[in-house]
Write a protein that holds these residues in place. Structure first.
Motif, short mmCIF file in Angstrom:
data_model
loop_
_atom_site.label_atom_id
_atom_site.label_comp_id
_atom_site.label_asym_id
_atom_site.label_seq_id
_atom_site.Cartn_x
_atom_site.Cartn_y
_atom_site.Cartn_z
N VAL A 109 0.81 -1.24 0.00
CA VAL A 109 0.00 0.00 0.00
C VAL A 109 0.84 1.27 0.00
N SER A 131 -4.32 1.96 -4.62
CA SER A 131 -5.19 3.12 -4.40
C SER A 131 -5.13 4.06 -5.59
N ASN A 156 -9.93 -5.21 -3.37
CA ASN A 156 -10.28 -5.65 -2.01
C ASN A 156 -11.69 -6.23 -2.11
N THR A 169 -6.60 -9.48 5.21
CA THR A 169 -6.32 -8.30 4.38
C THR A 169 -7.42 -7.98 3.37
N GLU A 173 -12.73 -3.21 5.86
CA GLU A 173 -12.12 -2.36 6.89
C GLU A 173 -10.59 -2.44 6.90
N ASN A 174 -10.02 -3.28 6.05
CA ASN A 174 -8.55 -3.38 5.97
C ASN A 174 -7.99 -2.32 5.02
N LYS A 175 -6.74 -1.95 5.24
CA LYS A 175 -6.13 -0.86 4.44
C LYS A 175 -5.81 -1.27 3.01
#
Ligand code: LLP
Length: 432
Positions: A109, A131, A156, A169, A173-175
């Motif tokens: 990330v 992202s 995700n 992962t 709610e995971n990054k």
């Protein structure tokens, strides 16, 4: 069979006694079985050979965060594997090990500009983007560098991997990754950028998964998205399915590799893309032990402690995840009574515990023990806590053995720290 077995009452790594290893290389040290790593790779490859035609075999990109020792990566490269990297350090290790750049995928990330630029310069296979701001940054950097960046968007899928919370992962709610409803517009944007080559999607839903169902649900979500992307004439040529297949530390069910490969055959293969896998633990966990010596047997007020020369800084998993690792005495030649121990390290924290209430043959100070299934996320997570030095690493292959990572030298470590001159002015400067 894990590459470690008892021969004439002594625990061996393949043909080499762990007692000989300890005498030669000192403890604590990690000991790996090359043969067992090859066996695990062959097991995964053979499941896929049965499931998919020769032209559709997946690229196995070993998640080298599990164990990034250069000798082990080299061994994997010899067998046709690539690596999944998450930092410039892992890129450098992969290259040093001789992994061809076109077998390297870059996940994570938080890639820095420097890391992205060196990946582009090396011409790696794929960058898994997590992202929108990362995709924008990558487009800028690639354009400036005059490169076309090969991209997969990490999906995700929001499925529950049913594993330990700290290694999940793929929940929303995971990054990690990009939600399904944002993939389409981001992919479209990427396809319009001259400096980006949109290859496809990636995912990784968690680690130490012991059921296939979460994989099935995630693969189905990925397949549905591929169809949506293609319906818009967007090209999708590669799908990276991540890692996550678990191993048996204690009483988990055995990884069903055939079942996993069948899921890929049924859900992913019909999409006719390149397929990438990123297994980590599956390939190396069983193939390593942490070899340690009993420093003391301590009779506490309430419990009996086996105090080892290895601590939580050497193998962090039990302290961090309360994970189970069997501990075995190396020398089982004499019949002994059994007794119950708490097995602990020397580090000054109560969490520095490898196991509680473990029943073992009675052990004495000076004896050797092996902490089993430590080949994955063992050395790679070791630290200097308590100003300790992480262990050496030894590779065994049949009757051969070699030091593949030397312990750091304390003087080298001490040399890297400096006392600023101005600190000498104290307390004068304060009182002035
Ligand atoms: N791909 C990506 C993007 C990952 O983040 C990971 C692991 C893998 C592949 C490999 O997963 P595996 O096949 O090993 O399950 N330190 C923890 C495990 C953390 C896993 C992090 N990501 C432990 O000791 O259990």
């Amino acid at each position: 069979m894990t590459g470690f077995s008892e021969i004439n009452g002594l625990l061996h790594a393949e043909d080499v006694s762990l007692a000989d290893i300890a005498a030669r290389y000192q403890t604590p040290c990690y000991v790996y079985s090359a043969g067992h790593i090859r066996t695990r790779i062959a097991a995964l490859q053979s499941a896929f050979k049965k499931a998919l035609p020769a032209a559709s075999q997946p690229l196995i990109a070993f998640a080298c965060k599990a164990n990034s020792n250069i000798a082990l990566l080299h061994l994997m490269g010899q067998l046709g594997l690539g690596t999944d990297i998450v930092s410039g350090g892992e890129l450098a290790r992969s290259l040093q090990a001789g992994i061809p750049p076109n077998r390297i995928v870059f996940s994570g990330v938080g890639k820095t500009d420097e890391e992205i630029l060196s990946a582009l310069k090396q011409g790696i296979l794929q960058i898994n983007v997590e992202s929108k701001p990362e995709l924008e940054r990558l487009a800028q950097l690639a354009q400036k560098a005059g490169k076309k960046a090969p991209v997969a968007l990490r999906l995700n899928p929001d499925v529950d991997a049913k594993t330990h919370a700290k290694i999940t992962t793929g929940k929303d709610e995971n990054k990690f990754g990009i939600p399904p409803d944002e993939i389409l517009s981001l992919y479209r944007w990427g396809a319009d950028q001259p400096a980006l080559h949109m290859r496809g999607l990636s995912m990784h839903i968690g680690s130490q998964l012991t059921e296939l169902e979460p994989f099935r649900r995630a693969f189905e979500k990925m397949a549905a998205l591929v169809n949506e992307l293609r319906a818009e004439n967007l090209s999708v040529t590669a799908l990276d399915l991540g890692g996550g297949i678990g191993v048996v530390y204690r009483d988990e069910s055995n990884a069903d590799l055939d079942g996993y490969a069948a899921l890929v055959r049924d859900i992913i293969h019909p999409l006719k893309t390149e397929i990438i896998l990123e297994p980590g633990r599956l390939l190396v966990a069983e193939a390593g032990v942490l070899l340690t010596r009993v420093l003391y047997v301590k009779e506490g007020k309430k419990r009996r402690y086996l105090i080892l020369d290895a601590g939580m800084n050497d193998l962090m998993r039990p302290a961090l995840y309360e994970s189970y690792h069997a501990v075995r005495p190396v020398d089982m030649r004499a019949a002994r009574n059994r007794t119950t121990y708490d097995i602990v390290g020397p580090v000054c924290e109560t969490g520095d515990t490898f196991g509680k209430d473990r029943e073992l043959p009675e052990m004495k100070a000076g004896e050797l023990a092996a902490i089993m299934l430590s080949g994955a996320y063992g050395f790679s997570m070791a630290s200097h806590y308590n100003a300790r030095i992480p262990p050496a690493e030894i590779l065994v292959d049949g009757a051969r053995h070699a030091l593949i990572r030397q312990r750091d030298n304390l003087n080298d470590i001490l040399k890297k720290e400096f006392i600023p001159d101005w600190l000498e002015e104290w307390p004068d400067a304060r009182s002035a």
